[in-house]
Scaffold this motif. Structure first.
Motif, PDB file in Angstrom:
ATOM      1  N   UNK A  83     -19.930 -31.804   3.320  1.00 39.19           N
ATOM      2  CA  UNK A  83     -19.485 -30.831   2.326  1.00 39.19           C
ATOM      3  C   UNK A  83     -19.335 -31.470   0.950  1.00 39.19           C
ATOM      4  N   UNK A  84     -19.800 -32.713   0.816  1.00 40.32           N
ATOM      5  CA  UNK A  84     -19.764 -33.382  -0.473  1.00 40.32           C
ATOM      6  C   UNK A  84     -20.934 -32.965  -1.331  1.00 40.32           C
ATOM      7  N   UNK A  85     -20.983 -33.503  -2.554  1.00 44.53           N
ATOM      8  CA  UNK A  85     -22.045 -33.148  -3.494  1.00 44.53           C
ATOM      9  C   UNK A  85     -22.984 -34.301  -3.821  1.00 44.53           C
ATOM     10  N   UNK A  86     -22.604 -35.542  -3.478  1.00 43.13           N
ATOM     11  CA  UNK A  86     -23.433 -36.692  -3.849  1.00 43.13           C
ATOM     12  C   UNK A  86     -23.742 -37.619  -2.684  1.00 43.13           C
ATOM     13  N   UNK A  87     -22.757 -37.903  -1.854  1.00 40.90           N
ATOM     14  CA  UNK A  87     -22.901 -38.923  -0.825  1.00 40.90           C
ATOM     15  C   UNK A  87     -23.651 -38.396   0.393  1.00 40.90           C
ATOM     16  N   UNK A  88     -24.300 -39.309   1.094  1.00 42.47           N
ATOM     17  CA  UNK A  88     -24.964 -38.990   2.351  1.00 42.47           C
ATOM     18  C   UNK A  88     -24.340 -39.819   3.468  1.00 42.47           C
ATOM     19  N   UNK A  89     -24.652 -39.476   4.698  1.00 42.95           N
ATOM     20  CA  UNK A  89     -24.159 -40.220   5.856  1.00 42.95           C
ATOM     21  C   UNK A  89     -25.307 -40.433   6.833  1.00 42.95           C
ATOM     22  N   UNK A 111     -21.453 -44.416   6.276  1.00 43.82           N
ATOM     23  CA  UNK A 111     -21.706 -43.962   4.914  1.00 43.82           C
ATOM     24  C   UNK A 111     -21.099 -44.943   3.928  1.00 43.82           C
ATOM     25  N   UNK A 112     -21.568 -44.874   2.696  1.00 45.15           N
ATOM     26  CA  UNK A 112     -21.107 -45.777   1.651  1.00 45.15           C
ATOM     27  C   UNK A 112     -20.641 -44.988   0.444  1.00 45.15           C
ATOM     28  N   UNK A 113     -19.603 -45.496  -0.215  1.00 40.45           N
ATOM     29  CA  UNK A 113     -19.104 -44.935  -1.464  1.00 40.45           C
ATOM     30  C   UNK A 113     -18.850 -46.108  -2.400  1.00 40.45           C
ATOM     31  N   UNK A 114     -19.662 -46.218  -3.463  1.00 39.59           N
ATOM     32  CA  UNK A 114     -19.601 -47.419  -4.277  1.00 39.59           C
ATOM     33  C   UNK A 114     -20.045 -48.606  -3.444  1.00 39.59           C
ATOM     34  N   UNK A 115     -19.364 -49.747  -3.557  1.00 38.93           N
ATOM     35  CA  UNK A 115     -19.762 -50.928  -2.793  1.00 38.93           C
ATOM     36  C   UNK A 115     -19.196 -50.987  -1.378  1.00 38.93           C
ATOM     37  N   UNK A 116     -18.462 -49.965  -0.965  1.00 35.57           N
ATOM     38  CA  UNK A 116     -17.780 -49.991   0.335  1.00 35.57           C
ATOM     39  C   UNK A 116     -18.531 -49.147   1.353  1.00 35.57           C
TER      40      UNK A 116
END
Length: 247
Positions: A63-69, A99-104
């Motif tokens: 349900x996000x707008x940018x990230x993928x999994x 999944x990743x968000x920034x460097x994490x």
């Protein structure tokens, strides 16, 4: 939602040593906020993933707008890329979500007490070759991926890991940054040709995102495992020895 205190029917989510029961009558949310509040990482959506039951079938939605999994069975035999707005049925006894968000990079596991499908045992190839589809990994390509994925592979179970920069990963194995980036280009090109999504894009997005996407795919597809980690020290010793002798 509450942490699981015993065996629970239905669905449970495992993250960083905690297990949460997903109730069929409610929508379970994962993100910076929600039922599973993962992290205060500002790159992560407040609400990123949802799990809900529709007529007896569990669904995982982005349900996000940018990230993928990256979603895979625990054996790494089935893999899907969950883009914003997409959803998938949860059909295996255990499903890994990376999944990743920034460097994490984050990993959680979803367990089903009554999965629609059961995994079958696979037999390793007699020749012992490691392949990604029809594309074999060379030793240097495997080592390069390991240098990026080391923090994730060293982690015990699910949780979060900070990925190294290309410069840090190159230093870990005694390579120059130029050599590392050349190998990274080669591996991303190989995987892109066999249909792995997310490894190409615009100039800025390619440079920024390909490392984390490569690690997500490598972990999900079991291209590298914890058993491969000794290769990193072996590579560093070999390159340090070569530099000392001037070879």
């Amino acid at each position: 939602m509450r942490p699981v205190t015993g065996d629970a029917a239905g669905l449970t989510v495992d993250f960083a040593g905690e297990r949460f029961e997903v109730e069929p009558e409610r929508v379970f949310t994962v993100g910076r906020e929600g039922d599973l509040a993962i992290d205060d990482n500002l790159f992560l959506h407040r609400n990123f993933l949802t799990i809900e039951n529709h007529d007896g079938l569990w669904l995982l939605s982005n349900v996000g707008s940018r990230l993928t999994a990256t979603v895979t069975d625990t054996g790494g035999r089935v893999q899907a890329w969950l883009a914003p707005g997409a959803r998938l049925p949860l059909v295996f006894a255990a499903t890994s979500v990376i999944f990743s968000a920034g460097p994490t990079t984050y990993e959680l596991t979803i367990h089903s007490a009554a999965p629609p499908f059961r995994e079958t045992q696979t037999i390793a190839d007699d020749d012992g070759l490691s392949t990604i589809g029809d594309v074999p990994l060379t030793h240097s390509q495997r080592v390069m991926i390991l240098a990026l994925a080391e923090p994730v592979l060293k982690r015990e179970g699910t949780g979060m890991s900070e990925l190294p920069t290309s410069a840090q990963a190159a230093d870990r194995i005694g390579w120059t940054l130029t050599r590392f980036n050349r190998k990274l280009d080669n591996v991303c090109d190989k995987l892109d040709r066999i249909g792995v999504p997310g490894l190409r894009g615009g100039v800025r997005s390619y440079a920024t995102n390909r490392r984390v996407r490569l690690v997500e795919h490598a972990i999900a597809a079991r291209l590298v495992t914890r058993d491969d980690l000794p290769l990193l020290d072996e590579e560093l010793r070999a390159n340090t020895s070569s530099a000392a002798t001037g070879d």
